[in-house]
Design a protein around this motif. Structure first.
Motif, mmCIF file in Angstrom:
data_model
loop_
_atom_site.group_PDB
_atom_site.id
_atom_site.type_symbol
_atom_site.label_atom_id
_atom_site.label_comp_id
_atom_site.label_asym_id
_atom_site.label_seq_id
_atom_site.Cartn_x
_atom_site.Cartn_y
_atom_site.Cartn_z
ATOM 1 N N TYR A 9 0.836 -1.207 0.000
ATOM 2 C CA TYR A 9 0.000 0.000 0.000
ATOM 3 C C TYR A 9 0.871 1.257 0.000
ATOM 4 O O TYR A 9 0.539 2.244 -0.673
ATOM 5 C CB TYR A 9 -0.960 -0.001 1.191
ATOM 6 N N LEU A 10 1.991 1.223 0.723
ATOM 7 C CA LEU A 10 2.911 2.369 0.693
ATOM 8 C C LEU A 10 3.418 2.594 -0.726
ATOM 9 O O LEU A 10 3.428 3.725 -1.241
ATOM 10 C CB LEU A 10 4.084 2.124 1.645
ATOM 11 N N LEU A 12 2.003 1.670 -3.437
ATOM 12 C CA LEU A 12 0.876 2.153 -4.245
ATOM 13 C C LEU A 12 0.714 3.666 -4.103
ATOM 14 O O LEU A 12 0.545 4.390 -5.094
ATOM 15 C CB LEU A 12 -0.382 1.426 -3.793
ATOM 16 N N ALA A 13 0.811 4.141 -2.842
ATOM 17 C CA ALA A 13 0.659 5.584 -2.610
ATOM 18 C C ALA A 13 1.762 6.356 -3.326
ATOM 19 O O ALA A 13 1.497 7.347 -4.027
ATOM 20 C CB ALA A 13 0.695 5.865 -1.109
ATOM 21 N N LEU A 14 3.010 5.896 -3.186
ATOM 22 C CA LEU A 14 4.116 6.617 -3.815
ATOM 23 C C LEU A 14 3.986 6.582 -5.335
ATOM 24 O O LEU A 14 4.247 7.574 -6.022
ATOM 25 C CB LEU A 14 5.455 6.011 -3.396
ATOM 26 N N THR A 16 1.208 6.387 -7.147
ATOM 27 C CA THR A 16 0.166 7.301 -7.604
ATOM 28 C C THR A 16 0.631 8.755 -7.508
ATOM 29 O O THR A 16 0.388 9.548 -8.429
ATOM 30 C CB THR A 16 -1.111 7.110 -6.772
ATOM 31 N N ILE A 17 1.320 9.087 -6.402
ATOM 32 C CA ILE A 17 1.816 10.456 -6.267
ATOM 33 C C ILE A 17 2.797 10.764 -7.398
ATOM 34 O O ILE A 17 2.775 11.854 -7.980
ATOM 35 C CB ILE A 17 2.476 10.650 -4.888
ATOM 36 N N VAL A 20 0.852 11.379 -10.604
ATOM 37 C CA VAL A 20 0.236 12.714 -10.572
ATOM 38 C C VAL A 20 1.307 13.786 -10.819
ATOM 39 O O VAL A 20 1.077 14.743 -11.559
ATOM 40 C CB VAL A 20 -0.478 12.938 -9.220
ATOM 41 N N VAL B 16 5.490 9.373 2.441
ATOM 42 C CA VAL B 16 4.330 9.870 1.705
ATOM 43 C C VAL B 16 4.252 11.393 1.801
ATOM 44 O O VAL B 16 3.988 12.091 0.810
ATOM 45 C CB VAL B 16 3.039 9.204 2.220
ATOM 46 N N LEU B 20 4.375 13.981 -1.297
ATOM 47 C CA LEU B 20 3.356 15.009 -1.555
ATOM 48 C C LEU B 20 3.991 16.384 -1.661
ATOM 49 O O LEU B 20 3.650 17.164 -2.559
ATOM 50 C CB LEU B 20 2.306 14.988 -0.440
ATOM 51 N N ALA B 99 -7.209 10.737 -10.426
ATOM 52 C CA ALA B 99 -6.157 10.284 -9.509
ATOM 53 C C ALA B 99 -6.762 9.408 -8.418
ATOM 54 O O ALA B 99 -6.214 8.350 -8.071
ATOM 55 C CB ALA B 99 -5.443 11.488 -8.897
ATOM 56 N N LEU B 102 -7.590 6.071 -9.896
ATOM 57 C CA LEU B 102 -6.398 5.232 -10.098
ATOM 58 C C LEU B 102 -5.993 4.556 -8.798
ATOM 59 O O LEU B 102 -5.805 3.329 -8.748
ATOM 60 C CB LEU B 102 -5.245 6.089 -10.634
ATOM 61 N N ILE B 103 -5.898 5.351 -7.713
ATOM 62 C CA ILE B 103 -5.435 4.761 -6.449
ATOM 63 C C ILE B 103 -6.481 3.799 -5.897
ATOM 64 O O ILE B 103 -6.154 2.725 -5.367
ATOM 65 C CB ILE B 103 -5.053 5.875 -5.437
ATOM 66 N N LEU B 106 -6.330 0.475 -8.009
ATOM 67 C CA LEU B 106 -5.151 -0.327 -7.675
ATOM 68 C C LEU B 106 -5.291 -0.941 -6.281
ATOM 69 O O LEU B 106 -4.976 -2.115 -6.077
ATOM 70 C CB LEU B 106 -3.894 0.540 -7.755
ATOM 71 N N ALA B 107 -5.800 -0.133 -5.315
ATOM 72 C CA ALA B 107 -5.941 -0.645 -3.950
ATOM 73 C C ALA B 107 -6.965 -1.779 -3.903
ATOM 74 O O ALA B 107 -6.773 -2.766 -3.188
ATOM 75 C CB ALA B 107 -6.353 0.488 -3.005
ATOM 76 N N MET B 110 -5.394 -4.878 -5.290
ATOM 77 C CA MET B 110 -4.358 -5.339 -4.371
ATOM 78 C C MET B 110 -4.990 -6.054 -3.177
ATOM 79 O O MET B 110 -4.534 -7.112 -2.745
ATOM 80 C CB MET B 110 -3.533 -4.146 -3.909
ATOM 81 N N ALA B 111 -6.084 -5.473 -2.649
ATOM 82 C CA ALA B 111 -6.758 -6.104 -1.512
ATOM 83 C C ALA B 111 -7.338 -7.450 -1.918
ATOM 84 O O ALA B 111 -7.328 -8.408 -1.142
ATOM 85 C CB ALA B 111 -7.857 -5.173 -0.992
#
Lengths: 100, 170
Positions: A9-10, A12-14, A16-17, A20, B16, B20, B99, B102-103, B106-107, B110-111
């Motif tokens: 999940y980490l 995945l977050a990176l 997507t960021i 973007v 994260v 950002l 966005a 997309l997340i 994918l999540a 993945m789950a």
């Protein structure tokens, strides 16, 4: 012990960021940095799966990806330098030499 | 909550947050510093996974070599603040929903696929255990010797390419 899904999940977050960042920023240098972020997300996945399955191949390929990122950064920044010398800009929307 | 989990959430949060601030910072140099923060946080996470060598390489090559290259080029080009534009109507209205989609997509997958991971791993006790640096080097220089050599050629080509591209025309 931290479950592998946490790492996924980490990653995945990176990822997507990073996507973007590549799509929304105008500065080509920042776009390249976002691509580095995406490559890092891939590396987390590789190392996490390598740990989950006890397989060495994941870490070996993580090293290959780091090497690849270094090569990409060198060539990419070289192109940016050469372009800046010609057009005095690093903004992607002003790079319109091939645009009709 | 045990210490490794706590460390994971602290450094994942730093990674994260740094990512950002990378995409939201207006100054390129701030983006570069944020990316260095992400790299260092990820190096700690690799240590938590028992991948000591990858962690060291992450610090030395990524946070060291590659980011120095980025910072150097940013200072060389004197790239200033980047202003927002309103050129793209699609980016303005569809950007955030796409966005999020997309997340979310994918999540979701993945789950759904998480049950395919090894059983011992999900219950918390890792059967396989971390890969040692000795194992890694044996594989890198025996099973993967040919790809490794190809990689050195790739680096050589990249160095030559960078020199040719960045050279001033005589």
């Amino acid at each position: 012990m931290i479950p592998t899904t946490h790492y996924l999940y980490l990653s995945l977050a990176l990822f997507t960021i990073g996507i973007v960042g590549v799509l929304t920023r105008r500065n080509v240098i920042v776009m390249l940095m976002s691509i580095e972020l995406i490559l890092n997300a891939v590396n987390i996945n590789l190392v996490a799966f390598s740990r989950a399955y006890g397989a060495v191949a994941g870490q070996v390929f993580a090293i290959f990806i780091i090497t690849d990122a270094a090569a990409e950064a060198a060539v990419g920044l070289g192109i940016i330098l050469a372009f800046f010398r010609n057009r005095e800009t690093v903004l992607a929307d002003e790079m319109d030499l091939l645009k009709w | 909550m045990t210490l490794p989990i706590l460390l994971f959430f602290v450094f994942a949060g730093i990674a994260v947050g740094g990512a950002l601030s990378l995409i939201f910072a207006r100054e390129p140099i701030h983006s570069a510093l944020a990316l260095i923060l992400v790299m260092v946080a990820l190096a700690v996470l690799y240590l938590l996974m028992g991948a000591g060598f990858i962690s060291a390489v992450q610090i030395i090559v990524y946070a060291g070599a590659i980011m120095v290259l980025f910072v150097f080029v940013i200072m060389l080009l004197n790239a200033g603040v980047e202003n927002r534009t309103q050129h793209s109507i699609m980016a303005r209205w569809l950007g955030i929903p796409l966005a999020v989609f997309l997340i979310g997509d994918l999540a979701y997958w993945m789950a759904r696929g998480a049950h395919a991971l090894p059983l011992a791993e999900r219950s918390g006790s890792l059967a396989a255990g971390p890969v040692s640096t000795q194992d890694l080097s044996l594989h890198l220089f025996q099973s993967y010797l040919f790809p490794f050599e190809i990689t050195s050629i790739l680096i050589l080509i990249a160095v030559l390419g960078a020199v040719v591209l960045a050279r001033r025309e005589p």
